[in-house]
Design an enzyme around this catalytic site. Sequence first.
Site, PDB file in Angstrom:
ATOM      1  N   ASP A  32      -5.122   3.388   8.715  1.00 27.65           N
ATOM      2  CA  ASP A  32      -4.771   3.586   7.299  1.00 27.65           C
ATOM      3  C   ASP A  32      -5.627   2.718   6.372  1.00 27.65           C
ATOM      4  OD1 ASP A  32      -2.792   3.583   9.336  1.00 27.65           O
ATOM      5  OD2 ASP A  32      -1.175   3.858   7.913  1.00 27.65           O
ATOM      6  N   ASP A  73      -2.025  -3.134   1.971  1.00 27.18           N
ATOM      7  CA  ASP A  73      -1.640  -1.966   1.171  1.00 27.18           C
ATOM      8  C   ASP A  73      -1.880  -2.125  -0.324  1.00 27.18           C
ATOM      9  OD1 ASP A  73      -0.810  -0.232   3.246  1.00 27.18           O
ATOM     10  OD2 ASP A  73       1.008  -1.411   3.491  1.00 27.18           O
TER      11      ASP A  73
HETATM   12  N1  GLY Z   1       0.279   3.764   5.715  1.00 24.33           N
HETATM   13  C1  GLY Z   1       1.498   3.923   6.383  1.00 24.33           C
HETATM   14  C2  GLY Z   1       1.743   5.305   6.846  1.00 24.33           C
HETATM   15  O1  GLY Z   1       0.905   6.177   6.692  1.00 24.33           O
HETATM   16  O2  GLY Z   1       2.804   5.543   7.370  1.00 24.33           O
END
Ligand code: GLY
Length: 402
Positions: free
Chosen positions: A176, A115
């Site tokens: 993601d 992230d």
């Molecule tokens: N990247 C985590 C979510 O979209 O919940």
Amino acid sequence: MTIRKSLLAIVTACLLSSCNLANSQEIKQNPKWVQSALETVEKHTKNMLPSVLETKKTPRSIEKGLRHSRDWTSGFYPGTMWYLYEYTNDKYWKEHAETVTEFLVEEQYNTNDHDVGFRVYCSYGNGWLLTKNDEYKKVIIQAARSLGTRFNDKTQTIMSWNPNKKKDWKYPVIIDNMMNLELMYEAAKLSGDKKLAEIATRHADQTMKYHYRENYSCPHVVDYDPETGAFRKMDWNNGFCDPSKAAWSRGQSWGLYGFTLMYRETKNEKYLQHAEKIAEFLINHPNMPEDMVPYWDYSSPKIPTMRDASAGAIMASALMELSTYSKNGKKYFKAGETMLKNLASDKYLAKPGTNGNFAIMHCTGNYLGGSEVNNTLSYADYYFVEGLCRYLKLINKKELFN
Ligand code: GLY
């Protein structure tokens, strides 16, 4: 100044204004609904600011409150401020965006998950694009190097989360992760380190091959074997619990956005075609509601069910960009416009002074996990503002990027 130099200065100024809203006298078309929506987001963002400055934390949702920079969502609030600066050209937003962006400085060294892209690119990345501050450039390059430490030559992907025995994950990659590739390409350009771009390209290729089904939907998680690089299984953490058919709506939006940005960065047609196929799957899905603000999973056995407005905001912003590349551009622009208009309506956009100072209502973090259900999410606000800024650029015939 020589004529050549002044010409160069004029050309540079034109190029800059061609993708920047800050030169707001050039915004000839600014529909009432867009103006009003952006003013509403400004008010919410301003109302949120005192608690952010006091705690040096950034807002995630009403349920989870203000969080330390290591939370995956820490970049979205400063990112929203940078977009508000771009839109208003008001130094109030620039100064406060600078202050809040710096709360995240240590995240450039975070190698604990993928992230770092969300955290650093939405904050420092947007700050860099608008200010060309050299310090931001260094942070972007360091953050990309940190993310690069999670790449494995066998799997050819960046590991999203760390291995998890309980879940039987050896090398989990989530959809993601496509969003973090933007950081890698920008850092490659800024540093000249081509390896960073190569990592992003290889990651996208593996994701296209192993994450997507024939109908262009995808599960949340794919697990690989880090020793051999082999695909192990599709799995879930968010979205519906059957990974053979789950189509978690935010995940589908991350994929659409991710493959659209892959085309922007590489100009390789295969990414454009992939993004178009995802867009078709979503726009034509029988479970897409009439207002085009998706339910939490397209494959949920109970429809109608809870919405996830964040999935709508991300998808709308991605469609704005995709509309500039695709032969179906008009259709994608219209779909994105419908989504933005509906998100800007009273049904989804909260009045200032309400909704915990978040703009967008009816978001869902993790439905089956029972977390942030029918809540607010800072990333819904961020992509809503990004989508509106992109919309304004397009109707004013400006480039999205240069
Ligand atoms: N990247 C985590 C979510 O979209 O919940």
